[in-house]
Write a protein that holds these residues in place. Structure first.
Motif: not given
Lengths: 448, 572
Positions: A414-427
């Motif tokens: 989740k941290k990585e996803i946020l760092k990359g500017g993506y949405s956790i929900d979408e992933i």
């Protein structure tokens, strides 16, 4: 005979003069109130403490309230516990002795006793409980607003489309000044809500202030059933020949199954082969609604047990199921709680649904209300447990179990996803769709 | 001719509202329809008057021929020869037509209570279902002048609707009350399979236009729901349905019939569709369906939520498609009418009254109420929806009859209910009036009570219902009578009404902890599918030997049989 002795005893105490006459009556009323609550706990709590245990807790609480240590004697005896009359007498005696200067009335004792019970028991106002029942039945009666507060004033924070106030000409942001002539400008949200609620078909007079409009707007609104949908509109996630539908479930209520039925009809002929039910953040407290939902989704066979104080009941689904031939997935999180946890677990076990998201709340119990003496208070207790397997020891204390989804992103990811500017929900949704498609391609169609 | 429909309906309703003392019915009750002469003649079977009506499509009045006590079924062999069943005299009739009149050529005694009849052109025979006798008979038609009983096949349920799969040489037979479906192998003349569907009140079986599916109308009672207002309102408890079974599944006894079937629910929140009856597939995308409980004809594609519903007369049941005139012909059985519906406009273009001007009795009015969805919230159900034709659908329901939800109880048969007070499994309803009021409010969720007149009419009808007379083996019956007394069954099931007014603890507890039940009357027990308050036993053997219901020893097979024989006619 016993009544006579009790009356004589009380009369004796009266003569001694340590208490005033009205206090005796009070003690008797208070004892009746506590006895009723204890009986209701014994009758309806899934795993009630024994009467001796309940009496002991009450004794502790009563002496604590009196600011003293409990007397060494005066514990409820086995003999007293077996007879309602003797128990009543014991209660009267306890209240009589602990009836000190710092007076703690039975209502507060009852509330404290309920707080010691397992399974999130609570006391609620009967009118609030009936509103909960209306919501579970998708028949909430009101003016159709969510009430907020702006600068201490009650305000229409959300107008429900098609609801009575909407139809009468209300608007979002309207400040409510008077309800049936009662000035509510400084009233609490709860008091305002009490004034706004009433039986279906009844009229309520509102005076509202609207920004940009001089003076007050006067509306007469007829209270009615507020159309609250159980789920959002479906989204179709298209893929090569394998479309997947996603639907956000918002409430576990009676209209959910008819809404899903309408969705099934809508999806017919659209090449949709999978369905994702988003159960995140959904609780509900009503075992019956979970039972109806599972019956509609599971194609026959046992799907658990409804466990009550009076016994357990095996649950069997009807052979027809919604979305036949479709693969199912459910999204859950830590706010998926109560009956919805059973729904998720049972969909996995009996319909092969893929679960995605975070661990559920771990409180898979429903609640049931019992009206207490006087009728204005309802005792909410854990009534039922729907388990895919009946626990071997049905007398064991409540042992909550969370549902762990097989697709879970984990903190680091989740941290990585946020760092990359993506949405956790979408992933998470992408992952779920991917897993569902894989299952569809492998020819698995959830046992149907 | 375009008849002023509203006027005609008013006339009929006017006639219906005339009060008449309780008594026998004047209704003819059209219950079966057939098309003859390429669509130019209509054949109507009139159940109650035992007449056959033949109508020349270009005329306005039919010709009546009285041939039986009751016409329970009819099937044309060809345009001039028909086979009908007489459900009262338990006979098959071979009928010859002359112009618009018919006369009886031959009669044949059949297993009791014959009703449905279907003609099999391959064998020039008829297959006849005798409901209470649980038997299908094959009756051969000899030289157009005689009927001959060739075979009998016994079934484990009361047969109702039948469908001939001509090429496959199979006969599909549906349960008259519950959800069983049997397939008979016509060449082997034997029962090939019996399977259960989550269904009851199966009222039609039709082949789809592509010949790959069998369409059936039925109702469904959800065992997980209760009769709370929300469950009724949202269509969660009792639903009305059309199901399409695959012919290939029917032909293979090992297959599950449900899992590959399609189910379409009829009616929606706010607009229930009580008691779906006859179904005709008009095109792959259009079906016509009579809703006997809402007095309507529905046109639906069954995949599309849009349904057109057209108001007809009282209790539209039988329906035929007349291709020559592009019309549907519907029999409104309880308003004694035949209606003609133009398919292009989907409107009624002619109404034919069979007994215009006749006054209706209290029982007739009560019967209309019994079969009317108007008695329930949003017209989801009629009394018949659970008490099938006054009997029972053989299921349990979680109603408020016992004062709480959570312990489902068996739906009782109403046949012979009169006098058997108190009512309800807990014996908590002192009279039928109280029971009725409770059912309307707590089960059917009707918002307003019936008027006193309506309530009295409805109860007149209910009190007129009697269990069927079932023939018995007199020696076995006598043995059973002695045993019944010797076992002291009479202590709670007292002779006369075979019940008593007390409640007893017989060692059974429901889910809510209740252990005191009022013994049900044993009148008509042998017509019931399940026994005890929650249906825990399926037959007497289970009730007595497994659940040890008030017996202190195991009963022999012979003893069980004797008791059962006695219970077929305890009063005789």
């Amino acid at each position: 005979m016993f009544d006579v002795i009790r009356a004589l005893l009380i009369a004796l105490v009266f003569l001694v003069g340590s208490l005033k006459a009205e206090s005796y009556n009070l003690v008797i009323d208070e004892a009746a109130l506590l006895q009723d609550a204890i009986q209701q706990i014994e009758r309806n709590h899934l795993r009630p403490p024994s009467r001796l245990e309940l009496a002991n807790r009450l004794r502790q609480l009563a002496w604590e309230a009196a600011g003293e240590k409990p007397e060494s004697d005066g514990k409820l005896t086995e003999v007293e516990a077996r007879s309602e009359r003797r128990f009543r007498s014991w209660l009267e005696n306890l209240l009589f002795k602990t009836h000190q200067d710092e007076y703690e009335n039975a209502l507060q004792l009852r509330e404290k006793l309920v707080a010691t019970l397992s399974g999130r028991c609570q006391l609620v106002r009967a009118k609030d409980y009936h509103v909960q029942e209306q919501i579970a039945g998708s028949r909430y009666v009101g003016v159709g607003i969510r009430l907020g507060e702006r600068k201490g004033r009650p305000v229409v924070s959300q107008l429900i489309e098609g609801g009575p106030l909407d139809l009468a000409g209300g608007a979002n942001g309207d400040e409510i000044h008077f309800v049936d002539g009662n000035d509510v400008r400084n009233a609490s949200v709860r008091d305002t809500v009490d004034l706004l609620r009433g039986p279906e078909g009844s009229l309520v007079d509102l005076h509202l202030a609207r920004r940009g409009q001089p003076g007050l707007i006067h509306l007469q609104v007829q209270r009615g059933v507020v159309p609250i949908r159980a789920m959002g509109d479906e989204k179709i996630i298209e893929g090569e020949g394998t479309h997947v539908a996603y639907v956000d479930v918002k409430l576990l209520q009676a209209s959910l199954v008819p809404e899903l039925r309408a969705l099934q009809q809508k999806l017919t002929g659209q090449r949709v082969r999978g369905l994702i039910l988003d159960l995140r953040g959904v609780g509900g407290d009503d075992a019956h609604q979970a039972r109806i939902l599972l019956d509609a989704l599971i194609p026959g066979g046992d799907f658990g047990y409804l466990v009550r104080r009076s016994g357990s009941q095996r649950l069997v689904a009807g052979e027809d199921a919604l979305f036949p031939g479709m693969a199912l997935a459910a999204m859950v999180d830590e706010n998926t709680v109560g009956p919805m946890e059973w729904v998720a677990a049972s969909l996995r076990e009996h319909r092969g649904a893929i679960l995605a998201g975070d661990r559920t709340a771990g409180f898979p119990f429903s609640h049931h209300g019992t009206e207490l003496i006087g009728g204005d208070t309802v005792l909410i207790q854990p009534e039922a447990m729907l388990a895919t397997q009946l626990p071997r020891d049905t007398s064991a204390p409540l042992r909550p179990e969370a549902v762990q989804p097989e697709i879970s992103l984990g903190k680091e990811v989740k941290k990585e996803i946020l760092k990359g500017g993506y949405s956790i929900d979408e992933i998470l949704l992408q992952e779920t769709v991917y897993a569902l498609r894989k299952r569809i391609w492998s020819g698995f169609a959830n046992g149907i | 001719m375009r008849a002023p429909l509203s006027l005609l309906l008013l006339m009929v309703m006017g006639a219906g509202s005339t009060l008449l003392a309780e008594g026998s019915s004047h209704l003819r009750v059209p219950s079966s329809l057939e098309i003859l002469d390429g669509g130019n003649t209509i054949l109507v079977g009139l159940e109650r008057s035992g007449e056959i009506a033949l109508l020349d499509r270009s005329e306005e009045t039919p010709q009546y021929s009285a041939v039986a006590e009751e016409i329970s079924g009819i099937a044309p062999v060809h345009d001039q020869l028909f086979v009908a069943t007489d459900g009262v005299r338990h006979r098959a009739l071979l009928l010859q037509r002359e112009g618009l009149k018919v006369h009886v050529v031959d009669e044949l005694k059949l297993p009791h209570h014959p009703q449905e009849v279907i003609h099999d052109p391959v064998e020039n025979a008829c297959w006849i279902a005798s409901s209470w006798a649980r038997t299908i008979s094959m009756v051969e038609i000899l030289e157009e002048e005689g009927l001959y009983l060739r075979h009998r096949v016994e079934l484990p349920f009361e047969p109702g609707q039948m469908l001939l799969l001509e090429e496959e040489r199979r006969l599909v037979v549906a349960d008259e009350f519950g959800g069983k479906v049997a397939v008979l192998d016509l060449e082997a003349r034997s029962l090939e399979s019996v399977r259960s569907l989550p269904a009851h009140n199966i009222r039609d079986l039709r082949l789809s236009l592509d010949g790959e599916r069998v369409l059936m109308t039925h109702q469904r009672l959800n065992a997980n729901a209760r009769t709370s207002f929300p469950d009724i309102h949202w269509g969660l408890a009792l639903t009305n349905a059309v199901r399409a079974l695959r012919v290939e599944d029917l032909l293979d006894p090992r297959r599950n019939l449900v899992h590959r079937s399609d189910l379409w629910l009829v009616g929606d929140t706010g607009a229930g569709a009580a008691d779906p009856h006859d179904l005709i597939p008009l095109s792959p995308d259009l079906h016509a369906l009579t809703l006997a409980g809402t007095d309507e004809l529905a046109f639906s594609s069954f995949g599309d939520p849009d349904v057109t519903r057209l108001s007809l007369g009282n209790r539209p049941t039988a329906m035929v498609f007349n291709a020559a005139h592009l019309e549907l012909i519907v029999a409104n059985s309880l308003s004694d009418q035949i209606m003609f519906v133009d398919l292009e406009t989907q409107k009624i273009h002619q109404v034919l009254s069979l007994s215009a001007g006749e006054e209706s009795s209290a029982r007739d009015r009560g019967e209309r109420l019994f079969f009317s969805g108007e008695l329930s919230h949003d017209r989801w159900m009629s009394c018949h929806s659970c008490h099938s034709d006054g009997h029972s659908n053989g299921l349990v329901a979680d109603t408020f009859g016992d004062g709480a939800f959570g312990a489902a109880k068996k739906i009782p048969s109403l046949l012979g209910v009169t006098g058997t007070k108190p009512f309800g499994w807990l014996g908590n309803k002192p009279s039928l009036e109280v029971q009725l009021a409770g059912t309307l409010e707590g089960t059917m969720r009707r918002s307003l009570p019936l008027t006193d007149q309506e309530s009295a009419d409805l109860l007149t009808f209910v009190r007129s219902l009697e269990p069927p007379e079932i023939p018995v083996d007199s020696q076995l019956h006598e043995e059973g009578r002695h045993l019944f007394t010797a076992l002291n069954c009479t202590r709670c099931h007292e002779p006369g009404l075979w019940t008593s007014q007390e409640v007893y603890d017989v060692g059974m507890v429901d889910e809510l902890g209740v252990d005191q039940f009022n013994p049900p009357s044993l009148k008509g027990t042998t017509t019931q599918r399940i026994l005890f308050h929650d249906g825990r036993a399926v037959d007497l053997e289970e009730a007595l030997n497994v659940h040890q219901h008030q017996v202190d020893r195991e009963l022999s097979e012979r003893e069980i049989k004797a008791l059962w024989e006695f219970l077929k006619q305890p009063g005789s």
